[in-house]
Design an enzyme around this catalytic site. Structure first.
Site, PDB file in Angstrom:
ATOM      1  N   HIS A 104       0.884  -1.178   0.000  1.00 62.26           N
ATOM      2  CA  HIS A 104       0.000   0.000   0.000  1.00 62.26           C
ATOM      3  C   HIS A 104       0.916   1.221   0.000  1.00 62.26           C
ATOM      4  O   HIS A 104       1.525   1.523   1.020  1.00 62.26           O
ATOM      5  CB  HIS A 104      -0.868   0.020   1.256  1.00 62.26           C
ATOM      6  CG  HIS A 104      -1.714  -1.201   1.446  1.00 62.26           C
ATOM      7  ND1 HIS A 104      -3.043  -1.252   1.095  1.00 62.26           N
ATOM      8  CD2 HIS A 104      -1.410  -2.424   1.961  1.00 62.26           C
ATOM      9  CE1 HIS A 104      -3.531  -2.464   1.380  1.00 62.26           C
ATOM     10  NE2 HIS A 104      -2.547  -3.189   1.910  1.00 62.26           N
ATOM     11  N   PHE A 105       1.045   1.877  -1.138  1.00 61.82           N
ATOM     12  CA  PHE A 105       1.956   3.026  -1.240  1.00 61.82           C
ATOM     13  C   PHE A 105       1.230   4.371  -1.092  1.00 61.82           C
ATOM     14  O   PHE A 105       1.831   5.428  -1.216  1.00 61.82           O
ATOM     15  CB  PHE A 105       2.767   2.952  -2.539  1.00 61.82           C
ATOM     16  CG  PHE A 105       3.905   1.942  -2.503  1.00 61.82           C
ATOM     17  CD1 PHE A 105       4.244   1.273  -1.333  1.00 61.82           C
ATOM     18  CD2 PHE A 105       4.650   1.677  -3.652  1.00 61.82           C
ATOM     19  CE1 PHE A 105       5.298   0.348  -1.295  1.00 61.82           C
ATOM     20  CE2 PHE A 105       5.712   0.757  -3.625  1.00 61.82           C
ATOM     21  CZ  PHE A 105       6.028   0.093  -2.450  1.00 61.82           C
ATOM     22  N   ARG A 106      -0.094   4.317  -0.870  1.00 59.61           N
ATOM     23  CA  ARG A 106      -0.882   5.470  -0.382  1.00 59.61           C
ATOM     24  C   ARG A 106      -1.097   6.603  -1.375  1.00 59.61           C
ATOM     25  O   ARG A 106      -1.551   7.686  -0.973  1.00 59.61           O
ATOM     26  CB  ARG A 106      -0.251   6.050   0.898  1.00 59.61           C
ATOM     27  CG  ARG A 106      -0.006   5.053   2.026  1.00 59.61           C
ATOM     28  CD  ARG A 106      -1.258   4.392   2.484  1.00 59.61           C
ATOM     29  NE  ARG A 106      -1.110   3.659   3.725  1.00 59.61           N
ATOM     30  CZ  ARG A 106      -1.924   2.676   4.110  1.00 59.61           C
ATOM     31  NH1 ARG A 106      -2.925   2.299   3.318  1.00 59.61           N
ATOM     32  NH2 ARG A 106      -1.755   2.065   5.268  1.00 59.61           N
TER      33      ARG A 106
ATOM     34  N   ASP B 230       2.773  -6.654   2.782  1.00 60.78           N
ATOM     35  CA  ASP B 230       1.597  -5.855   3.149  1.00 60.78           C
ATOM     36  C   ASP B 230       2.053  -4.499   3.712  1.00 60.78           C
ATOM     37  O   ASP B 230       1.485  -3.975   4.667  1.00 60.78           O
ATOM     38  CB  ASP B 230       0.704  -6.594   4.152  1.00 60.78           C
ATOM     39  CG  ASP B 230      -0.662  -5.921   4.330  1.00 60.78           C
ATOM     40  OD1 ASP B 230      -1.032  -5.073   3.498  1.00 60.78           O
ATOM     41  OD2 ASP B 230      -1.358  -6.229   5.311  1.00 60.78           O
TER      42      ASP B 230
END
Length: 449
Positions: free
Chosen positions: A66-68, A314
C-alpha cells in the site's frame, strides 16, 4: 544513439531454482544474456561488479503493498516507498486499490499507472478493487494489463468491504484474474470490538487486538472464500494468513502453477507474536492481527511445506502521530519493504529457512502465481532484476537509516547480520552501498496471460 550498458557480475554465489552455484552473470541492456562459471569481459567499457563472497538473488516481487498514492500521501507515496523497496531488495511491487479515490474504475487505475511511470524506482503493477457495485468495470479489464483483483472481505484502511454474497459469487464466476482477498469476518470483529469498547472505552489495551480480530474471524472468512472458489472455479489467493488454523485449508499436493487456491504470509506474522505488544504497542497493530507464538510456528510449518506459497510485506505506512493514537483511533498497518528481506535472512541465520526457500517464496512464486513476464529468476533471456547480499555485514535499524516517508519502522532496534549491497533493475545499478542512482529505470510489469 547511446549503446546499452553491459555489466558483468563476477564470482557470485548465484541462488536460483533451489540451487546455489558459483558463477558470473553477463547483462546486456536490460537482459541477462549469459550465466556461466566464468565469463570474460569482451571490451574495456563493460562495467564489472566483483561479487566475491556475496549471494546473488533475483529481485523480490512483493505481491501486496500500500503506497498510499493518490490521496493519502501524508503517509507515503509511490516514489518514497518504491525507493525504500529497492534498498530492501524488492525490485517489483503490486500495489493495492484502497487509495483515495479507490482504484475501482479503469480511469482511476490508469491514473495510478501514470503516476508510477513518472515516479517509481521499482517495477510496478496494480490491483483493481472489487466493490459491491463495480462488476461492469471488472468485466472490462484487460487481463494482461493488471496484476489481479483485490477484494476486502473484512474492512480495513479505506473500507472497501464487499459484503453482498450475490455480488461476491458473480465476481468469482466472471473473471480469470487472480482474486486476492483480505479475509476477516466483519460481524465477528464488530461484536468483539463493541464488547471491548464497553469494557475499556477507546483506550483498549493493544494486547486485545488479536482477540478482537480473532482466529475465529479469520477462519470463518477464509474458509467461506475457499468454499466459494471451489464452487465457482475461481482463481483465489488468500492474503496475509495469520492463524495456524487457516493453514489447514491449503494444500501442497500439486505444483503452484496448477493450484487454483493459494496463500500468502507476511513478514510480520513470521516475526512478531502477541508477546511483542507490550513493547511495540500499536506499532505492530496490523489487520489481520499478529497472534500467538503457536500460530507463528504453524505459519512457518505451512510455509516450509508449501501449503503457503508466497511471502509478502503488506507494506502499509501511517504517520507516527496516527500510530500513537489510542487503540480505536490508531490505524492498522506498518512499513516493511526496506526490512523484509534482511529480516528473512536473519531467520536464515537462525536456521529457520534456507536462502533457496526465501528466493522461492519471494521471487519465483510471485512470478508464477501472477504470471509475471521474465522476472523473478536469474535466467538467460530474463530481465536483470538482481540483488547482491552480504550475509555478514551487520547493521541496526534506527530512525536515521529508515527510508520510508513515515520515518519509522516496527524493526527499529533490531540488528540484522545481512546487508543488501547492490540492487540492479532492468540491467541498471540503481542502489549501491546506501546510494541510489539519480535516474529511474522502472518498467511496468507485463504478464504471460
Amino acid at each position: 544513439m547511446t549503446t546499452a550498458q553491459t555489466t558483468l557480475i563476477k564470482n557470485a554465489k548465484i541462488v536460483n531454482e533451489g540451487t546455489i552455484f558459483n558463477g558470473d552473470v553477463l547483462i546486456e541492456g536490460a537482459i541477462i544474456t549469459k550465466i556461466d562459471s566464468s565469463i570474460s569481459a569482451k571490451s574495456a567499457d563493460v562495467k564489472i561488479i566483483d561479487a566475491e563472497g556475496k549471494y546473488l538473488l533475483p529481485g523480490a516481487i512483493d505481491d501486496q503493498v500500500h503506497f498510499r498514492e493518490p490521496g493519502l500521501t501524508q503517509k507515503a507515496n509511490i516514489e518514497t516507498e518504491s525507493k525504500a523497496a529497492i534498498a530492501g531488495g524488492i525490485t517489483s511491487f503490486i500495489e493495492m486499490p484502497n487509495t483515495k479515490p479507490q482504484t475501482t474504475t479503469i480511469e482511476k487505475l490508469e491514473e495510478k499507472f501514470a503516476i508510477a511511470a513518472k515516479s517509481s524506482y521499482a517495477n510496478y503493477s496494480f490491483m483493481f478493487g472489487g466493490t459491491n457495485d463495480n462488476l461492469d468495470e471488472i468485466l472490462k479489464l484487460d487481463e494482461k494489463a493488471v496484476a489481479g483483483l483485490k477484494l476486502f472481505l473484512g474492512s480495513s484502511t479505506g473500507n472497501m468491504l464487499v459484503d453482498d454474497p450475490e455480488v461476491l459469487e458473480k465476481i468469482f464466476k466472471s473473471t480469470n484474474l487472480v482474486i486476492s482477498v483480505h479475509c476477516e469476518d466483519e460481524g465477528t470483529i464488530k461484536r468483539n470490538l463493541e464488547a471491548h469498547i464497553e469494557k475499556f472505552g477507546d483506550d483498549i489495551p493493544i494486547k486485545y487486538h488479536p482477540i478482537i480480530r480473532s482466529e475465529e474471524a479469520c477462519y470463518l472468512s477464509s474458509s467461506k472464500a475457499i468454499e466459494l472458489a471451489k464452487k465457482t472455479g475461481a482463481r483465489l489467493h488468500v492474503f496475509h494468513l495469520s492463524t495456524g488454523k487457516e493453514t489447514e485449508l491449503f494444500s501442497n499436493k500439486i505444483p503452484l502453477k496448477d493450484k487454483k487456491i493459494t496463500a500468502e504470509v507476511c513478514i510480520h506474522h513470521l516475526w512478531f507474536t502477541d508477546e511483542d505488544y507490550d513493547k511495540k504497542g500499536t506499532f505492530i497493530k496490523w489487520n489481520p492481527a499478529v497472534k500467538t507464538a503457536k500460530d507463528r510456528d504453524k505459519l512457518w510449518k505451512a510455509l516450509l511445506d508449501d501449503r503457503i506459497d508466497v511471502i509478502a510485506t503488506d507494506h502499509a505506512p501511517h504517520t507516527l502521530t496516527e500510530k500513537q493514537n489510542v487503540y480505536t483511533k490508531a490505524p492498522s498497518g506498518g512499513p516493511l519493504v526496506q526490512h523484509a528481506l534482511p529480516a528473512l535472512l536473519e531467520m536464515h541465520h537462525r536456521g529457520k529457512i534456507s536462502i533457496e526457500k526465501i528466493v522461492e517464496k519471494m521471487c519465483h512464486n510471485p512470478a508464477i502465481l501472477f504470471q509475471v513476464e521474465k522476472r523473478g529468476y536469474i535466467k538467460e533471456g530474463f530481465y536483470a532484476d538482481l540483488v547482491l547480499v552480504d550475509l555478514n555485514n551487520p547493521w541496526t535499524v534506527n530512525k536515521n537509516n529508515v527510508l520510508y516517508k513515515c520515518g519509522w519502522s516496527p524493526f527499529e532496534g533490531s540488528t540484522f547480520k545481512s546487508r543488501i549491497t547492490h540492487t540492479i533493475l532492468n540491467g541498471n545499478l540503481v542502489y549501491h552501498n546506501a546510494k541510489f542512482s539519480e535516474t529511474k529505470h522502472a518498467k511496468r510489469l507485463t504478464f504471460n496471460r
